[in-house]
Scaffold this active site. Structure first.
Site, PDB file in Angstrom:
ATOM      1  N   TYR A 251     -27.169  -6.260 -43.275  1.00 12.65           N
ATOM      2  CA  TYR A 251     -26.878  -6.784 -41.936  1.00 12.65           C
ATOM      3  C   TYR A 251     -27.308  -5.861 -40.812  1.00 12.65           C
ATOM      4  CZ  TYR A 251     -22.633  -3.994 -42.650  1.00 12.65           C
ATOM      5  OH  TYR A 251     -21.759  -3.000 -42.938  1.00 12.65           O
TER       6      TYR A 251
ATOM      7  N   CYS B  21      28.517 -31.072 -43.700  1.00 14.92           N
ATOM      8  CA  CYS B  21      29.695 -31.926 -43.880  1.00 14.92           C
ATOM      9  C   CYS B  21      30.906 -31.154 -44.392  1.00 14.92           C
ATOM     10  CB  CYS B  21      29.363 -33.088 -44.826  1.00 14.92           C
ATOM     11  SG  CYS B  21      29.088 -32.557 -46.532  1.00 14.92           S
TER      12      CYS B  21
END
Ligand code: IVH
Length: 705
Positions: free
Chosen positions: A252, A439
């Site tokens: 690169y 609950c």
């Protein structure tokens, strides 16, 4: 991110972070054996950067050795040291489109330009391996070195010579291209006396998997990921071991080029030149003028990331012109003319503010993390699952901890673990509730199951509520316009307390709700009425029977053909249906045997008809559909289906939906009022499909299902 406001707390944190980062640097660079992912490491670095800059502004002493000042990690003593003729630098990272634009604008200003619009950039994938500098003299590979700390690297010449896609000898470009059968050389140049190339040594995903399988069999070291496998393979003292490992190289950049007149003028020219000499250069490269094009390239690479046979963690963007690169210059350890666009981090750290225990549709209790909001993979996240009580305790996660959060794709965000080194004093282990938080009923834990459950069923308001949410869901009864908010309003107003109540709602009930208009009230009534005719498979799925997902619901519908027959089936006859085992069969029997649920099914059966047994194909991504291997962009308004449904179909037909149009787009599906995407597709010669054409494909696929 909340952190202590006292400077002394910040300093302690700074030191803890520095130590943590150094530890990971050692594990990663020195031992090729990381404990955390790259994304996690990046997140730590970002946090330290922020803290260092914040504290240097307050006059607090942040002097001292920061791991951020170093590039990579010192060369190991086992290897000969090599001093780099030109330093090997690192890249600054940007995340997201905005930071990418800022990079462009900064560069433009630096170069005395009004904007980045006219700047040419070279873009290529950021391959996840390790950086190596390779020196050729008179065309022969004479030296190779790792990056090390940027100035001094490790001599890995012998090992690099074993890499099969890297020539040990390079030749004049003209000869090389002639050899490849090109009559005219693309680039004609002599090989310089000294040529240094820089690039990444990496391992392909398939090679990595094969290697690990072999290592496992032989009782050798199994690597965490391809990068570590590449690093571990390259940094071997015995090059025979390296030779047996499937390493690859990609160039690169350039280091020293002895004859300045041979030096190319731009990055792309350099890559073409090196490629012509027989060096491996990336095939996914692009030249883009201005940042719009760069962004498109980034999006495309990101969309195709999974399909690549090598791991990438972003895209590198460099100024094309070497003259402009020189003008832009460097800051400390990185060039100003280039940047690494990192794909959105899928793992980041944030503070855990609280833990709530939620009750799921089937009563399972799930601990949910309330987080200091943080961006993960491009989305703000403030809640994440902690899975279950066992996980919570095993990972020792406490309120007040800094925790790692991951969000991959569409998956629900999850907490991966805590950073124990950063735990605030006094943080206490989480106490698991003894009763259902919704609950107050009893909870139970089935032997062999991870989850605790509330056993109150539909009499628990949390389960009732979620049963309704599930029932109306797009993939279930598909009642549009009944989101969480509206369901809450209906429950609170007492208009609905169970699913079947939806079918007794009247226009006046809904229109009377707060912030409710006549039109949307009527729409909801219409939607509910529309759902009175549905397919049996949708209805079975909508009931929310434990262990009965969409596919099983479909199998059951096709097998039993009627609701009554399904309700009467015993465990043995249920197990006659395809893919139904004892667990599913038992769950179905129990569901219909439960009196409350059974009454509810009676009520629903009185309201709903099933003109169809099933109305969609099996949910499985097509291996070889008419769209396989193609990327598809959806644009405009579709008249026969929602975007979601269209996306699902593209997937079932083997395709992949992406956001933006480029030359590589396979098809554009254009609905009504399509705008710029359609224009762009036409200008690029991308095939455009009407909604009608698309429907034909869908119908053909359905016919064959
Ligand atoms: S250019 C001046 N291009 O990423 C620095 N680097 O974080 C020049 N990398 O050390 C680097 N693919 O190991 C560049 N196409 C690419 C790359 C790339 C991977 C790695 C390389 C570098 C690191 C920077």
């Amino acid at each position: 991110m909340t952190s202590s406001t006292q400077p002394s707390g910040d300093l302690a944190r700074l030191n803890a972070l520095r130590m943590e980062i150094e530890r990971h640097q050692r594990l990663y660079h020195g031992l090729d054996s990381p404990e955390i992912s790259d994304a996690q490491y990046d997140a730590l670095v970002r946090e330290l950067e922020a803290l260092e800059s914040q504290l240097s502004g307050t006059g607090s002493s942040v002097a001292g050795d920061s791991p951020l000042q170093r590039v990579g990690y010192s060369a190991a003593r086992e290897f000969q040291q090599v001093e780099h003729a030109l330093p090997m630098l690192s890249l600054n990272n940007v995340f997201g489109q905005e930071e990418l634009s800022q990079f462009g604008e900064r560069l433009a200003t630096l170069l005395g330009m009004a904007s980045a619009e006219g700047l040419a950039f070279a873009c290529e994938p950021k391959v996840d391996g390790l950086a190596v500098s390779i020196r050729y003299e008179h065309g022969l590979l004479v030296q190779a070195a790792t990056r090390g700390d940027g100035s001094i690297g490790e001599d890995v010449t012998e090992n690099v010579r074993t890499i099969r896609n890297l020539p040990r000898r390079i030749q004049d470009a003209s000869v090389a291209s002639f050899d490849q059968g090109t009559s005219k050389p693309a680039v004609s140049a002599r090989v310089p006396r000294v040529l240094e190339v820089r690039g990444e040594v990496f391992m392909a995903k398939t090679d990595f998997n094969n290697l690990n399988a072999m290592q496992q069999k032989a009782g050798g070291k199994v690597f965490a990921n391809p990068r570590n496998a590449a690093a571990g393979s390259l940094r071997q003292l015995d090059s025979a071991i390296t030779a047996a490992r499937p390493l690859r190289f990609v160039v690169y950049g350039l280091g020293v080029v002895s004859e300045s007149d041979l030096m190319p003028k731009s990055h792309s020219e350099a890559m073409a030149w090196l490629g012509a000499m027989g060096l491996p250069v990336a095939s996914q490269r692009a030249q883009e003028v201005g940042l719009d094009g760069v962004w498109e390239f980034v999006s495309e690479i990101q969309a195709g990331r999974e399909a690549l046979d090598f791991e990438i963690d972003g895209v590198v963007i460099k100024l094309e012109s070497f003259a402009l690169q020189e003008k832009a210059g460097f800051v400390s350890r990185a060039p100003r003319f280039a940047v690494a666009y990192k794909f959105p981090a899928e793992e980041v750290s944030t503070r855990l503010l609280a833990i709530d225990v939620q009750v799921g549709r089937t009563g399972a209790l799930t601990p949910v993390a309330r987080l200091d909001p943080v961006r993960v993979a491009g989305v703000m996240v403030s809640n994440a699952t902690l899975h279950n009580a066992d996980e919570l305790h095993r990972k020792d996660i406490r309120v007040g901890d800094m925790v790692w959060v991951r969000r991959a794709g569409d998956v629900i965000p999850e907490v991966l673990g805590a950073i124990h080194a950063l735990r605030p004093p006094g943080a206490k282990p989480f106490e698991w509730p003894l009763r259902c938080p919704a609950c107050q009923g009893p909870i139970e834990r089935v032997e062999g199951e991870a989850a605790h459950r509330c056993v109150s069923g539909l009499s628990c308001p949390a389960q009732q509520r979620q049963a309704i949410e599930h029932f109306v869901h797009r993939r279930a009864m598909d009642i549009e316009g009944l989101g969480e908010k509206r369901i809450s309003q209906l429950l609170e107003a007492g208009l609905v307390s169970r699913i079947s109540d939806l079918y007794s709602l009247r226009f006046v009930d809904i229109a009377g709700l707060e912030r409710e208009g006549d039109k949307s009230a009527q729409n909801l009534i219409d939607e509910i009425n529309r759902s009175r005719k549905t397919s049996l498979s949708r209805f079975i799925y909508a009931l929310g029977i434990r262990h009965v997902g969409e596919r099983t619901a479909r199998d059951l519908a096709l097998h039993f053909q009627s609701l009554e027959r399904l309700r009467q089936a015993d465990q043995a006859s249920l197990m006659q249906a395809p893919d139904v085992g004892p667990v599913v069969a038992e769950s179905v029997v129990n569901f219909f045997a439960e009196p409350l649920q059974s009454q509810e099914v009676d009520r629903l059966a009185g309201q709903i008809e099933f003109p169809q047994v099933d109305d969609r194909p099996a949910v499985a991504p097509a291996q070889a559909g008419p769209l396989s291997g193609r990327t598809v962009v959806l644009t405009g308004t579709l008249s026969t289906m929602t975007r979601d449904a269209a996306s699902d179909w593209v997937m079932r037909l083997g395709g992949k939906v992406v956001g933006s149009v480029s030359a590589k787009t396979g098809f554009l599906i254009a609905g009504a009022d399509a705008g710029s995407k359609l224009a762009k597709a036409e200008s690029l010669g991308v095939a455009v499909m009407s909604e009608q054409d698309f429907l034909k494909l869908v119908e053909e696929a359905q016919g064959g299902d």
